[in-house]
Design a protein around this motif. Sequence first.
Motif, PDB file in Angstrom:
ATOM      1  N   ALA A  94       6.799  -8.591  -4.801  1.00 44.87           N
ATOM      2  CA  ALA A  94       5.499  -7.923  -4.691  1.00 44.87           C
ATOM      3  C   ALA A  94       5.660  -6.399  -4.728  1.00 44.87           C
ATOM      4  O   ALA A  94       4.881  -5.696  -5.380  1.00 44.87           O
ATOM      5  N   LEU A  95       6.667  -5.877  -4.046  1.00 47.77           N
ATOM      6  CA  LEU A  95       6.920  -4.434  -4.078  1.00 47.77           C
ATOM      7  C   LEU A  95       7.299  -3.982  -5.486  1.00 47.77           C
ATOM      8  O   LEU A  95       6.854  -2.930  -5.953  1.00 47.77           O
ATOM      9  N   ARG A 124       0.837  -1.196   0.000  1.00 52.37           N
ATOM     10  CA  ARG A 124       0.000   0.000   0.000  1.00 52.37           C
ATOM     11  C   ARG A 124       0.872   1.246   0.000  1.00 52.37           C
ATOM     12  O   ARG A 124       2.073   1.183   0.262  1.00 52.37           O
ATOM     13  N   ALA A 125       0.223   2.364  -0.296  1.00 50.72           N
ATOM     14  CA  ALA A 125       0.929   3.642  -0.221  1.00 50.72           C
ATOM     15  C   ALA A 125       1.273   3.931   1.234  1.00 50.72           C
ATOM     16  O   ALA A 125       0.524   3.599   2.150  1.00 50.72           O
ATOM     17  N   PRO A 169       3.928  15.878  -5.696  1.00 42.24           N
ATOM     18  CA  PRO A 169       4.904  15.023  -5.006  1.00 42.24           C
ATOM     19  C   PRO A 169       6.049  14.596  -5.907  1.00 42.24           C
ATOM     20  O   PRO A 169       5.845  14.225  -7.051  1.00 42.24           O
ATOM     21  N   TRP A 170       7.251  14.668  -5.388  1.00 39.13           N
ATOM     22  CA  TRP A 170       8.444  14.273  -6.112  1.00 39.13           C
ATOM     23  C   TRP A 170       8.703  12.781  -5.954  1.00 39.13           C
ATOM     24  O   TRP A 170       9.331  12.152  -6.770  1.00 39.13           O
ATOM     25  N   ALA A 171       8.185  12.219  -4.882  1.00 38.22           N
ATOM     26  CA  ALA A 171       8.431  10.807  -4.601  1.00 38.22           C
ATOM     27  C   ALA A 171       7.139  10.143  -4.147  1.00 38.22           C
ATOM     28  O   ALA A 171       6.224  10.796  -3.669  1.00 38.22           O
ATOM     29  N   ARG A 172       7.113   8.850  -4.325  1.00 38.61           N
ATOM     30  CA  ARG A 172       6.010   8.018  -3.833  1.00 38.61           C
ATOM     31  C   ARG A 172       6.651   6.839  -3.116  1.00 38.61           C
ATOM     32  O   ARG A 172       7.604   6.262  -3.614  1.00 38.61           O
ATOM     33  N   ILE A 173       6.103   6.481  -1.986  1.00 35.09           N
ATOM     34  CA  ILE A 173       6.631   5.341  -1.243  1.00 35.09           C
ATOM     35  C   ILE A 173       5.510   4.341  -1.022  1.00 35.09           C
ATOM     36  O   ILE A 173       4.407   4.709  -0.625  1.00 35.09           O
ATOM     37  N   MET A 174       5.817   3.087  -1.306  1.00 36.63           N
ATOM     38  CA  MET A 174       4.901   1.996  -1.020  1.00 36.63           C
ATOM     39  C   MET A 174       5.548   1.118   0.032  1.00 36.63           C
ATOM     40  O   MET A 174       6.762   0.928   0.032  1.00 36.63           O
ATOM     41  N   GLY A 189       8.897  -3.895   4.729  1.00 36.07           N
ATOM     42  CA  GLY A 189       9.684  -3.459   3.588  1.00 36.07           C
ATOM     43  C   GLY A 189       9.073  -2.236   2.941  1.00 36.07           C
ATOM     44  O   GLY A 189       7.977  -1.815   3.305  1.00 36.07           O
ATOM     45  N   TYR A 190       9.820  -1.677   1.996  1.00 38.91           N
ATOM     46  CA  TYR A 190       9.319  -0.508   1.275  1.00 38.91           C
ATOM     47  C   TYR A 190      10.063  -0.363  -0.034  1.00 38.91           C
ATOM     48  O   TYR A 190      11.137  -0.934  -0.236  1.00 38.91           O
ATOM     49  N   THR A 191       9.488   0.436  -0.917  1.00 40.01           N
ATOM     50  CA  THR A 191      10.182   0.897  -2.110  1.00 40.01           C
ATOM     51  C   THR A 191       9.837   2.362  -2.303  1.00 40.01           C
ATOM     52  O   THR A 191       8.720   2.783  -1.994  1.00 40.01           O
TER      53      THR A 191
END
Length: 167
Positions: A115-116, A23-24, A64-69, A79-81
């Motif tokens: 998955a990420l 998810r975001a 937004p300059w970035a998005r993180i999931m 975890g994240y990306t």
Amino acid sequence: MTERRFDIAGLTAPSALSSLTIRAMELADLPCLLEMIRDLQTVTKDQLQLDADALIDLLYASSPWARIMVAERNGVLIGYTALVGGLQLSPVDRAMQMHHLYVRPDYRGEGVARALTQAARAVAHHLGCGTLSVGILSTSETAKAAYRAVGFERPSLRSPHYEMALA
């Protein structure tokens, strides 16, 4: 400040890992996310001066300059990306960089990175990008193998990044 959310639910297929949610990132995730970023910095040797305020500026600006999931299992972030759009002067050349891909050590090898990456690919494609790329450390054979396993290819032997076409 209002949270700026992007909906990835309609862009991604359900994970084969039934207890995994991609998810975001939400504001409540900030402390845990910063902890994972600092952990990854010990490997990448990034010289980031990133704190909660700087991260909020990057993610919640009017553009937004970035998005993180994030990857979450049973209420725990594992975890994240981070996705960062590149500056392109032609819509045909629009690209997205997967700046970080991190999975906590205890959860590696379970498909979380895959998955990420699938979610990152779906978001980049939805935003009209033709490629998704990720930078590599020349000494990290483990990271190189992981990126190849999830679909990235190295354009040339000297290239400092891997990429995948999104068409």
